[in-house]
Scaffold this motif. Sequence first.
Motif, PDB file in Angstrom:
ATOM      1  N   HIS A  71      23.872 -67.794 148.852  1.00  0.00           N
ATOM      2  CA  HIS A  71      24.335 -66.761 147.922  1.00  0.00           C
ATOM      3  C   HIS A  71      25.554 -66.006 148.463  1.00  0.00           C
ATOM      4  O   HIS A  71      25.872 -66.091 149.647  1.00  0.00           O
ATOM      5  N   ASP A  72      26.189 -65.200 147.574  1.00  0.00           N
ATOM      6  CA  ASP A  72      27.199 -64.232 148.023  1.00  0.00           C
ATOM      7  C   ASP A  72      26.511 -62.882 148.106  1.00  0.00           C
ATOM      8  O   ASP A  72      25.907 -62.428 147.128  1.00  0.00           O
ATOM      9  N   THR A  73      26.606 -62.253 149.256  1.00  0.00           N
ATOM     10  CA  THR A  73      25.854 -61.020 149.509  1.00  0.00           C
ATOM     11  C   THR A  73      26.808 -59.875 149.841  1.00  0.00           C
ATOM     12  O   THR A  73      27.787 -60.071 150.566  1.00  0.00           O
ATOM     13  N   TYR A  74      26.523 -58.705 149.306  1.00  0.00           N
ATOM     14  CA  TYR A  74      27.354 -57.507 149.533  1.00  0.00           C
ATOM     15  C   TYR A  74      26.460 -56.343 149.897  1.00  0.00           C
ATOM     16  O   TYR A  74      25.349 -56.203 149.358  1.00  0.00           O
ATOM     17  N   ARG A  75      26.966 -55.510 150.797  1.00  0.00           N
ATOM     18  CA  ARG A  75      26.265 -54.254 151.083  1.00  0.00           C
ATOM     19  C   ARG A  75      26.964 -53.160 150.278  1.00  0.00           C
ATOM     20  O   ARG A  75      28.171 -52.953 150.429  1.00  0.00           O
ATOM     21  N   VAL A  76      26.205 -52.508 149.438  1.00  0.00           N
ATOM     22  CA  VAL A  76      26.773 -51.511 148.538  1.00  0.00           C
ATOM     23  C   VAL A  76      26.304 -50.124 148.960  1.00  0.00           C
ATOM     24  O   VAL A  76      25.116 -49.922 149.243  1.00  0.00           O
ATOM     25  N   VAL A 132      24.460 -37.396 149.959  1.00  0.00           N
ATOM     26  CA  VAL A 132      23.353 -38.217 150.465  1.00  0.00           C
ATOM     27  C   VAL A 132      23.642 -39.673 150.103  1.00  0.00           C
ATOM     28  O   VAL A 132      23.846 -39.998 148.936  1.00  0.00           O
ATOM     29  N   ARG A 133      23.688 -40.508 151.155  1.00  0.00           N
ATOM     30  CA  ARG A 133      24.066 -41.907 150.936  1.00  0.00           C
ATOM     31  C   ARG A 133      22.828 -42.792 150.796  1.00  0.00           C
ATOM     32  O   ARG A 133      21.809 -42.536 151.432  1.00  0.00           O
ATOM     33  N   ALA A 134      22.958 -43.800 149.985  1.00  0.00           N
ATOM     34  CA  ALA A 134      21.892 -44.806 149.886  1.00  0.00           C
ATOM     35  C   ALA A 134      22.582 -46.163 149.902  1.00  0.00           C
ATOM     36  O   ALA A 134      23.667 -46.318 149.336  1.00  0.00           O
ATOM     37  N   ARG A 135      21.980 -47.140 150.590  1.00  0.00           N
ATOM     38  CA  ARG A 135      22.622 -48.455 150.693  1.00  0.00           C
ATOM     39  C   ARG A 135      21.716 -49.542 150.114  1.00  0.00           C
ATOM     40  O   ARG A 135      20.494 -49.478 150.209  1.00  0.00           O
ATOM     41  N   TYR A 136      22.389 -50.539 149.567  1.00  0.00           N
ATOM     42  CA  TYR A 136      21.691 -51.632 148.877  1.00  0.00           C
ATOM     43  C   TYR A 136      22.314 -52.967 149.259  1.00  0.00           C
ATOM     44  O   TYR A 136      23.464 -53.028 149.693  1.00  0.00           O
ATOM     45  N   LEU A 137      21.544 -54.030 149.039  1.00  0.00           N
ATOM     46  CA  LEU A 137      22.100 -55.383 149.164  1.00  0.00           C
ATOM     47  C   LEU A 137      22.196 -55.990 147.784  1.00  0.00           C
ATOM     48  O   LEU A 137      21.183 -56.067 147.077  1.00  0.00           O
ATOM     49  N   TYR A 171      18.637 -55.218 146.205  1.00  0.00           N
ATOM     50  CA  TYR A 171      17.487 -54.768 146.992  1.00  0.00           C
ATOM     51  C   TYR A 171      17.840 -53.448 147.668  1.00  0.00           C
ATOM     52  O   TYR A 171      19.017 -53.225 148.009  1.00  0.00           O
ATOM     53  N   ASP A 172      16.837 -52.621 147.923  1.00  0.00           N
ATOM     54  CA  ASP A 172      17.054 -51.506 148.853  1.00  0.00           C
ATOM     55  C   ASP A 172      17.415 -52.122 150.198  1.00  0.00           C
ATOM     56  O   ASP A 172      16.782 -53.108 150.609  1.00  0.00           O
ATOM     57  N   LEU A 173      18.392 -51.557 150.890  1.00  0.00           N
ATOM     58  CA  LEU A 173      18.711 -52.073 152.217  1.00  0.00           C
ATOM     59  C   LEU A 173      17.722 -51.482 153.226  1.00  0.00           C
ATOM     60  O   LEU A 173      17.453 -50.278 153.177  1.00  0.00           O
TER      61      LEU A 173
END
Length: 381
Positions: free
Chosen positions: A43-48, A55-60, A126-128
């Motif tokens: 797949h192509d995967t990105y961290r967003v 307040v930061r939140a990160r996802y894949l 997804y939640d990172l």
Amino acid sequence: MPRPEGGAGCVSDSGPRLAAIARRFRLAGRFVEARALASGHIHDTYRVTCDRRGVRARYLFQQINRRVFEDPVAVTRNVALVTAHIRRRLEHEGCADIGRRCLRLVQTDEGGSVVCDDRGEFWRAYDLIEGARTFDVVRSKSQAYAAARAFGDFLRELASLELDRLIETIPGFHDTPARYAVFESVVDADPCGRRAEAGPEIEFARAHRGVSPILRTLEQRGAIPLRAVHNDTKLNNILFDAVTGEALCVIDLDTVMPGLSLYDFGDLVRTAASSAPEDEPDPARVELQLPLFEALVEGYLAGAGTALTPTEIDHLAFAGELIAFETGLRFLTDYLAGDSYFRIHRERHNLERCRAQFKLVVSMQRQADAMREVVRKTRPG
Ligand code: GN1
Ligand code: MG
């Protein structure tokens, strides 16, 4: 597959595209940036990163590879089923940090798990899992044990999931004889004129083809059971805590389907008992490490517990050889076909991957008696 913290990543030039896709998921904040991650072969995967009032939140985010998975909705439905099942089990066991122990798919605005973009590509998020990392080569016996334990636990957890609820998204995924037949047809067609260069590897595959049907035949005879298995149990599909080194979470659930426990154990042996990475260019450096194999048997049996039958345990020593052969064959087939399946990072990458896998086959065949002895002395009863 989700690979948090794997490599630095680079700010993606597809930021506006990712921003538009991100708007369609229920994220905690507004889109800030996307970084492309070099992880996985498919797949192509990105961290967003998102932000809400500081307040930061990160996802894949992943764009699902349509050449590999024809039905991205079915794939993600399997993932949703499996993660919900594991989550319930963890809740039942009173687990304190479920968010780091189990992947969580982010809901879309429409309440599903996948969105289709304006190019017809399918995305999920997804939640990172923060503070976690993966390993391509095993660092220690205790790490091998922890990885095997995690996949053994995974098998046991999924034993209570009804098998017929899982969709077979890639039929015959570990049907090694069928993969062998595809290999021979690609050798025949030789679409890229690479057959001559891969002569020794083609000969190797032909000389060892007798390995292919062994587990499949046992399955067809009903001697080993079909189970809900992971099907892609590479060492780097486990997240480890970046500080404590503890195995946290099994990731890359795309291929969870009915299959054999021995496929899972075999893939683990292929990747977590090898002295070198999967794509080691110098086959002389690739060997099966017996102490690591021992740790894998101990960890897997500790996790899977009484779920495994005596016949499955009898074949633990062979499983690695089969999966190393099958994976080498798949790399070779893809090399001959023009590198259209596995992402490559250099010329002849798939051929080098194949050579490393075939060297592992040789190493395991040489150590077969010792491997069987390890299983004999570790098995329960
Ligand atoms: C692919 O996506 P990734 O890198 O986890 C492949 C596995 C192979 C593996 C070899 C869907 O896994 O079957 O064993 O590469 N996944 C699929 O590294 O084909
Ligand atoms: Mg995968």
